[in-house]
Design a protein around this motif. Structure first.
Motif, PDB file in Angstrom:
ATOM      1  N   UNK A  81     -53.325 -76.571  46.827  1.00 44.90           N
ATOM      2  CA  UNK A  81     -54.574 -77.355  46.211  1.00 44.90           C
ATOM      3  C   UNK A  81     -55.556 -76.650  45.994  1.00 44.90           C
ATOM      4  N   UNK A  82     -55.847 -75.575  46.691  1.00 44.99           N
ATOM      5  CA  UNK A  82     -56.845 -74.790  46.465  1.00 44.99           C
ATOM      6  C   UNK A  82     -56.627 -73.939  44.901  1.00 44.99           C
ATOM      7  N   UNK A  83     -55.379 -73.616  44.701  1.00 41.38           N
ATOM      8  CA  UNK A  83     -55.289 -72.893  43.606  1.00 41.38           C
ATOM      9  C   UNK A  83     -55.232 -73.785  42.417  1.00 41.38           C
ATOM     10  N   UNK A  84     -54.868 -74.925  42.448  1.00 43.70           N
ATOM     11  CA  UNK A  84     -55.024 -76.167  41.525  1.00 43.70           C
ATOM     12  C   UNK A  84     -56.359 -76.298  41.164  1.00 43.70           C
ATOM     13  N   UNK A  85     -57.372 -76.566  42.314  1.00 42.46           N
ATOM     14  CA  UNK A  85     -58.816 -76.714  42.154  1.00 42.46           C
ATOM     15  C   UNK A  85     -59.373 -75.590  41.339  1.00 42.46           C
ATOM     16  N   UNK A  86     -59.024 -74.132  41.762  1.00 46.47           N
ATOM     17  CA  UNK A  86     -59.697 -73.232  41.262  1.00 46.47           C
ATOM     18  C   UNK A  86     -59.251 -73.092  39.464  1.00 46.47           C
ATOM     19  N   UNK A  87     -57.784 -73.578  39.275  1.00 47.00           N
ATOM     20  CA  UNK A  87     -57.469 -73.466  38.107  1.00 47.00           C
ATOM     21  C   UNK A  87     -57.726 -74.553  37.260  1.00 47.00           C
ATOM     22  N   UNK A  88     -58.722 -75.392  37.795  1.00 47.45           N
ATOM     23  CA  UNK A  88     -59.203 -76.608  37.097  1.00 47.45           C
ATOM     24  C   UNK A  88     -58.166 -77.748  36.842  1.00 47.45           C
ATOM     25  N   UNK A  89     -57.240 -77.824  37.735  1.00 46.46           N
ATOM     26  CA  UNK A  89     -56.164 -78.938  37.607  1.00 46.46           C
ATOM     27  C   UNK A  89     -56.472 -80.067  38.385  1.00 46.46           C
ATOM     28  N   UNK A  90     -57.311 -79.766  39.620  1.00 47.69           N
ATOM     29  CA  UNK A  90     -57.808 -80.730  40.651  1.00 47.69           C
ATOM     30  C   UNK A  90     -59.157 -80.891  40.742  1.00 47.69           C
ATOM     31  N   UNK A  91     -59.744 -81.874  40.943  1.00 51.86           N
ATOM     32  CA  UNK A  91     -61.109 -81.757  41.206  1.00 51.86           C
ATOM     33  C   UNK A  91     -61.385 -82.069  42.767  1.00 51.86           C
ATOM     34  N   UNK A  92     -62.496 -81.322  43.239  1.00 49.96           N
ATOM     35  CA  UNK A  92     -62.628 -81.477  44.552  1.00 49.96           C
ATOM     36  C   UNK A  92     -63.945 -82.403  44.954  1.00 49.96           C
ATOM     37  N   UNK A  93     -63.698 -83.316  45.945  1.00 50.43           N
ATOM     38  CA  UNK A  93     -64.646 -84.069  46.214  1.00 50.43           C
ATOM     39  C   UNK A  93     -65.333 -84.134  47.450  1.00 50.43           C
ATOM     40  N   UNK A  94     -66.435 -84.248  47.857  1.00 49.98           N
ATOM     41  CA  UNK A  94     -66.957 -84.535  48.870  1.00 49.98           C
ATOM     42  C   UNK A  94     -66.886 -85.833  49.566  1.00 49.98           C
ATOM     43  N   UNK A  95     -66.433 -86.034  50.686  1.00 50.95           N
ATOM     44  CA  UNK A  95     -66.291 -87.450  51.402  1.00 50.95           C
ATOM     45  C   UNK A  95     -67.035 -87.475  52.824  1.00 50.95           C
TER      46      UNK A  95
END
Lengths: 227, 331
Positions: B303-317
């Motif tokens: 998930x971290x990799x995809x987030x850094x690659x711009x494939x996932x967004x991170x949300x604060x909850x």
């Protein structure tokens, strides 16, 4: 035979807590049978005297999967395996084998007796471990067995030939070590630039051949270059 | 190309390690903290196992002789041309720029990743340094290193949110283990002592093994010595004095002391980052629980990799009065 987990990424097969040629031959036979199968979870096998570790990728298989897969291979016969025969030249005694006189005295022998008994036997490489290329060879003639040093040396030169109990071995690289040193070989036992990087392989048969100092340095130069 | 201007501590090139040669006595080596190292690589757009620089406690000073995208992983002060920049973020360095990496505030190993990976001579299939056997060597002042070719655009400015960064405790670390395989060499009381005591990491610890001090683990009548057998990183050997030694990445391939347990793969990075003086508390789990933890860790890293690659967004909850970070959606 016992099969136990070695953490979450390895399985340990134990064939009994003994040092024995035929049990060790079985260890290697089973290791080869597993390697041959090309399991997609297999990382590598690590054979020792009477036990074998199968290292696997835990993301591809669980402990139970691996145990089930190797179960049918545990009964393979050990006879088909033939190692190579390798002669290792050794300059015995003096500064090259600083413990040889102690080994002789401890066993009530002369230094020449020790050389004759050590070089008069064929040893089998039971496995490589401890250091890259360090071969566990046995059994040593009962008349020259010797306990380890009480305090290991901080630096044992590469090529040093030692005895510990009924085992003999050669230090492939400079390292700390507690075996009693009786000589040194000019051969290079570990060279990271070669593939395989080790001179000896599990299953090989080894004979030690006494040589003189002049011959030692001639071979040394050929093996190590000028260094 | 980069040049090492100063090297204050142990600095080596490491990758995911050297497999396939254990049966010849060659240790695996590789990243001591695979979690941080992989994130460092992801920050610069590399595959997780690309060769990078691993430093012990204090980082080097580096001069860039070409444009490079880099990132530093660790709880550490970082400066580019004397100006403070952030760890866990990738930057574009130009020719002539100077990177200074300070001393870790917590943790023991830090990582410097370069886009394209460090070019090195692969020995037995790996760049991981294992200097004792001439497989690589510790880096020193004046050394120059080549960087693999990589398109740099899009690799700079990647950032790991603080919530996702590993936390290194200075006082106490809980480490999960699978018991065995040599349990018959220990008394029940010995196994209890091992699981119920806090052990202190001693200064005689290195990439090969972490030595622990604490209550002696009692051996059974079979004693501390076994017929030499295989071990892996994470294996906990207990010699005759009863003080456990945890084998780490440069572990020898076989050993002659009874093994009471093995640290699970998911916890090895955290143990590696624990300094001498830190208390270690072992906790027993089954191999299946260990596997579940490892899978969870892999999922997080992906998930971290995809987030850094711009494939996932991170949300604060916000939940339970705390703030959590969560990933969602393909972009």
């Amino acid at each position: 035979m016992e099969i136990k987990p070695l953490g979450d990424s390895a399985i340990l097969i134990s064939f009994g807590e003994v040092i024995d040629d035929s049990i060790n031959a079985r260890v290697h036979a089973v290791a080869r049978a597993i390697e041959k199968k090309d399991f997609d979870w297999l990382v590598e096998t690590v054979p020792a005297y009477s036990s074998l570790a199968v290292i696997f990728d835990p993301l591809r298989a669980s402990f139970e999967d691996v145990r089930e897969a190797i179960q049918p291979l545990l009964g393979v016969s050990a006879e088909a395996f033939m190692g190579r025969r390798i002669e290792i030249p050794v300059l015995y005694g003096g500064e090259y084998g600083p413990d040889i006189e102690f080994v002789a005295q401890y066993n009530g022998l002369s230094v020449d007796d020790v050389i004759e008994l050590h070089s008069g036997k064929t040893y089998r490489v039971h496995f490589l471990g401890f250091l890259p290329g360090f071969a566990y060879l046995s059994p040593v003639d009962e008349r020259i067995t010797i306990p380890r040093l009480e305090k290991p040396r901080l630096k044992v030169p590469a090529g040093s030939v030692g005895i510990a109990g009924r085992q003999t071995g050669i230090y492939p690289i400079e390292s700390p070590g507690g075996w009693r040193l009786i000589g040194r070989t000019p051969l290079r036992l570990f060279d990271p630039g070669r593939d395989p990087p080790t001179l000896l392989q599990p299953g090989d048969e080894v004979n030690f051949v006494p040589i003189g100092e002049k011959e030692f340095w001639e071979i040394h130069k050929a093996e190590w270059g000028d260094g | 190309m980069i040049e090492l201007i100063s090297v204050p501590s142990l600095l080596t090139v490491q990758d995911a390690g050297r497999t396939g040669y254990r049966r010849l006595g060659v240790p695996v080596s590789g990243f001591m903290d695979g979690f941080s190292a992989r994130i460092a690589n992801y920050l610069v757009g590399n595959p997780g196992d690309a060769p990078l620089l691993e430093f012990l406690l204090a980082g080097p000073k580096i001069k860039f002789n070409a444009s490079v995208v880099f990132a530093v992983a660790g709880d550490v002060e970082v400066k580019l041309n004397g100006v403070p920049i952030e760890a866990w973020r990738s930057y574009w360095a130009k020719r002539g720029d100077i990177l200074e990496v300070g001393t870790l505030r917590s943790g023991l190993y830090g990582y410097i990743a370069l886009a394209g990976g460090i070019k090195c001579e692969r020995l037995l299939g790996s760049c991981s340094a294992y200097p004792r056997a001439d497989l690589g060597r510790p880096l020193k002042t004046g050394d120059r290193l080549s960087v693999g070719y990589a398109l740099l655009t899009g690799r700079e400015g990647r950032f790991l949110p603080p919530k996702l960064r590993p936390n290194y405790s200075r006082d106490k670390v809980e480490v999960r283990v699978v018991l065995g395989p040599d349990l018959d060499h220990f008394t029940e009381k010995g196994i209890e002592t091992f699981l119920n005591s806090a052990y202190t990491i001693t200064p005689e610890s290195d990439r090969m093994g972490y030595r622990l001090d604490g209550p002696s683990v009692e051996h059974s009548e079979k004693g501390a010595d076994i017929v030499t057998g295989p071990l892996i990183s994470g294996s906990v050997q207990v010699p005759a004095n009863g003080k456990p030694i945890v084998m780490m990445k440069d572990a020898q391939t076989t050993g002659g002391y009874a093994k009471i347990a093995t640290v699970i793969s998911a916890d090895l990075s955290r143990l590696a980052q624990s300094r001498p003086g830190t208390k270690v508390q072992f906790k027993e789990v089954t191999p299946n629980e260990a596997l579940k933890e490892l899978k969870r860790r892999e999922k997080t890293l992906e998930a971290i990799k995809d987030f850094l690659d711009g494939k996932l967004r991170a949300y604060s909850v916000r939940a339970l009065g705390r703030e959590f970070l969560t990933f969602a959606g393909k972009v």
